[in-house]
Design a protein around this motif. Structure first.
Motif, short mmCIF file in Angstrom:
data_model
loop_
_atom_site.label_atom_id
_atom_site.label_comp_id
_atom_site.label_asym_id
_atom_site.label_seq_id
_atom_site.Cartn_x
_atom_site.Cartn_y
_atom_site.Cartn_z
N ASN A 1 0.85 -1.18 0.00
CA ASN A 1 0.00 0.00 0.00
C ASN A 1 0.89 1.23 0.00
O ASN A 1 1.72 1.41 0.90
CB ASN A 1 -0.90 -0.02 1.25
CG ASN A 1 -1.93 1.09 1.23
OD1 ASN A 1 -1.81 2.03 0.44
ND2 ASN A 1 -2.92 0.99 2.08
N PRO A 2 0.76 2.11 -1.01
CA PRO A 2 1.65 3.27 -1.07
C PRO A 2 1.44 4.26 0.07
O PRO A 2 2.35 5.01 0.42
CB PRO A 2 1.34 3.90 -2.43
CG PRO A 2 0.02 3.36 -2.84
CD PRO A 2 -0.13 2.06 -2.14
N LYS A 3 0.25 4.27 0.68
CA LYS A 3 -0.03 5.23 1.77
C LYS A 3 0.63 4.78 3.07
O LYS A 3 1.22 5.60 3.78
CB LYS A 3 -1.53 5.38 1.97
CG LYS A 3 -2.20 6.04 0.79
CD LYS A 3 -3.68 6.18 1.02
CE LYS A 3 -4.35 6.82 -0.20
NZ LYS A 3 -5.81 6.89 -0.05
N THR A 4 0.52 3.49 3.39
CA THR A 4 1.06 3.00 4.66
C THR A 4 2.45 2.42 4.53
O THR A 4 3.21 2.40 5.49
CB THR A 4 0.12 1.93 5.24
OG1 THR A 4 0.06 0.84 4.34
CG2 THR A 4 -1.26 2.49 5.49
N GLY A 5 2.80 1.89 3.33
CA GLY A 5 4.10 1.29 3.14
C GLY A 5 4.15 -0.14 3.63
O GLY A 5 5.22 -0.73 3.73
#
Length: 125
Positions: A119-123
């Motif tokens: 997930n690019p938001k949470t990593g």
């Protein structure tokens, strides 16, 4: 008496008295390039001005001479021409050393087999 070691072409360098090997047609191309662009050849290449054109060649075995410094060559690798700008450190090497003929295989991970979507938001996965 037989030699214990078989003959290896890479083990014996070219004789010094012969001089470096440069294909005649490559020298002719460089000379005609110098005649077409005399201002760049005499001054511009030492002042950091880029070469006005590329000299395409199939002569991979030719040795880089000091006169080739700052010239751009397109060296054929079997499929297309690889552009090379000759630097001072390249003098004495062969043109083919700077134009690889083989591609290094790149292995890609297939989705679902050993790869997780991040997930690019949470990593996190």
């Amino acid at each position: 008496r037989a030699c214990k070691r078989p003959f290896a072409a890479a083990a014996m360098p070219r004789s010094v008295w012969k001089g470096p090997y440069v294909a005649v047609n490559l020298l002719q191309d460089v000379i005609s390039f110098a005649r077409r662009h005399p201002d760049w050849w005499s001054k511009g290449r030492f002042q950091g001005v880029k070469a006005p054109e590329v000299i395409n060649t199939h002569c991979r075995a030719s040795v880089v001479l000091p006169d080739f410094v700052h010239c751009k060559f397109g060296v054929h690798n079997g499929k297309d021409y690889v552009r090379i700008e000759v630097q001072e450190a390249m003098i004495g090497h062969k043109l083919g050393e700077f134009s690889p003929t083989r591609k290094i295989p790149v292995h890609k991970n297939k989705a679902g087999i050993g790869s997780k979507k991040i997930n690019p938001k949470t990593g996190k996965a």
